[in-house]
Design a protein around this motif. Structure first.
Motif, short mmCIF file in Angstrom:
data_model
loop_
_atom_site.label_atom_id
_atom_site.label_comp_id
_atom_site.label_asym_id
_atom_site.label_seq_id
_atom_site.Cartn_x
_atom_site.Cartn_y
_atom_site.Cartn_z
N LEU A 111 38.97 16.27 54.16
CA LEU A 111 38.36 16.92 52.93
C LEU A 111 38.51 18.96 53.50
N LEU A 112 38.32 19.87 55.06
CA LEU A 112 38.16 20.98 54.82
C LEU A 112 40.41 20.90 54.97
N ALA A 117 40.62 22.02 51.69
CA ALA A 117 39.78 22.71 51.34
C ALA A 117 41.01 24.23 50.91
N LEU A 118 41.47 23.31 52.51
CA LEU A 118 42.46 24.79 53.03
C LEU A 118 43.42 25.16 52.22
N ARG A 119 44.02 24.20 51.69
CA ARG A 119 44.92 24.07 50.51
C ARG A 119 44.68 25.14 49.28
N ARG A 120 43.04 24.69 48.99
CA ARG A 120 43.03 25.10 47.37
C ARG A 120 43.11 26.42 47.82
N ILE A 121 42.55 27.13 48.76
CA ILE A 121 42.51 28.43 48.66
C ILE A 121 43.91 29.17 49.21
N PRO A 122 43.97 30.82 48.52
CA PRO A 122 45.19 31.43 48.51
C PRO A 122 45.92 31.26 49.54
N LEU A 123 47.25 30.86 49.32
CA LEU A 123 48.21 31.04 50.79
C LEU A 123 47.86 31.79 52.12
N GLU A 125 34.61 28.33 52.57
CA GLU A 125 33.38 27.58 52.15
C GLU A 125 32.81 26.35 50.84
N HIS A 126 33.21 27.45 50.00
CA HIS A 126 32.97 27.57 48.39
C HIS A 126 34.14 26.44 48.38
N ALA A 127 35.26 26.41 48.11
CA ALA A 127 36.28 25.40 48.00
C ALA A 127 35.77 23.70 49.12
N LEU A 128 35.66 23.88 49.87
CA LEU A 128 34.98 23.16 50.44
C LEU A 128 33.80 22.51 49.98
N GLY A 129 32.73 23.62 50.01
CA GLY A 129 31.06 22.85 48.75
C GLY A 129 31.69 22.13 47.74
N GLU A 130 32.89 23.07 46.44
CA GLU A 130 33.26 21.91 45.91
C GLU A 130 33.65 20.82 45.93
N LEU A 131 34.52 20.56 46.56
CA LEU A 131 34.84 19.16 47.13
C LEU A 131 33.64 17.95 47.45
N ALA A 132 33.16 18.59 48.74
CA ALA A 132 31.44 17.85 49.25
C ALA A 132 31.18 17.33 47.76
N THR A 174 27.37 19.85 52.99
CA THR A 174 28.42 20.90 53.98
C THR A 174 27.16 22.31 54.27
N THR A 175 27.72 23.31 55.85
CA THR A 175 27.06 23.78 55.74
C THR A 175 28.00 24.59 56.84
N THR A 176 28.02 26.27 56.47
CA THR A 176 29.16 27.03 57.61
C THR A 176 28.80 26.59 59.46
#
Length: 172
Positions: A87-88, A91-97, A139-146, A153-155
């Motif tokens: 999941l992480l 999420a990393l792959r969803r944020i700008p490079l 955190e936002h991308a991870l929250g959406e995926l979760a 998820t939490t910080t």
């Protein structure tokens, strides 16, 4: 060097590493030993990666690149046993490079802001602001995926997951 490329798309990391070292050899005269050799090489690697995605997206050089996922790269082949790690990584792959790179250099390569600034050729203050933005976007991308999977998820989860992936990557 291969770790740097591992979650960046469908290209063979070995090819990207080879391209990086070929570029380093052809530009060896530009190394001034003001920063570390590692930072200089990772800067070349980052530029190679950025140019590759700009060509794939047919984006002008000054335009901010989207995420690796937006560029339709295939999922990472990095095998993770825990769902949270996968999941992480998604999420990393969803944020700008540029934000993904800042986080990976900070957490996976244990680089300080000064070293990251050398790699990205930006002021150290810019690195600090990008790290802050990158954590928020992650955190936002991870929250959406979760939420899509009915997970919480939490910080704190993010920090521990990143450190666990760092450990696994360095052992593997």
């Amino acid at each position: 060097m291969a770790r740097f490329f591992i979650n960046k798309g469908d290209a063979d990391p070995a090819d990207m590493v080879q391209d990086t070292f070929l570029a380093a050899l052809s530009h060896a005269d530009t190394y001034r030993a003001e920063g570390s050799l590692r930072s200089w090489l990772l800067g070349i690697a980052y530029n190679k990666l950025r140019h590759r995605y700009q060509r794939a997206a047919r984006a002008p050089a000054e335009q901010e690149l989207g995420s690796v996922e937006d560029l339709d790269a295939s999922p990472s082949q990095l095998a993770m046993d825990r769902q949270e790690h996968r999941l992480l990584l998604r999420a990393l792959r969803r944020i700008p490079l540029e934000l993904q790179t800042v986080l990976e250099l900070h957490y996976w390569e244990s680089m300080k802001a000064r070293e990251i600034a050398e790699v990205l050729a930006v002021p150290e203050g810019t690195v600090h602001s990008r790290l802050h933005r990158a954590r928020a976007r992650l955190e936002h991308a991870l929250g959406e995926l979760a939420a899509q999977r009915g997970l919480r998820t939490t910080t704190d989860d993010i920090e521990s997951w990143v450190l666990e992936i760092h450990r696994l990557v360095h052992e593997g």
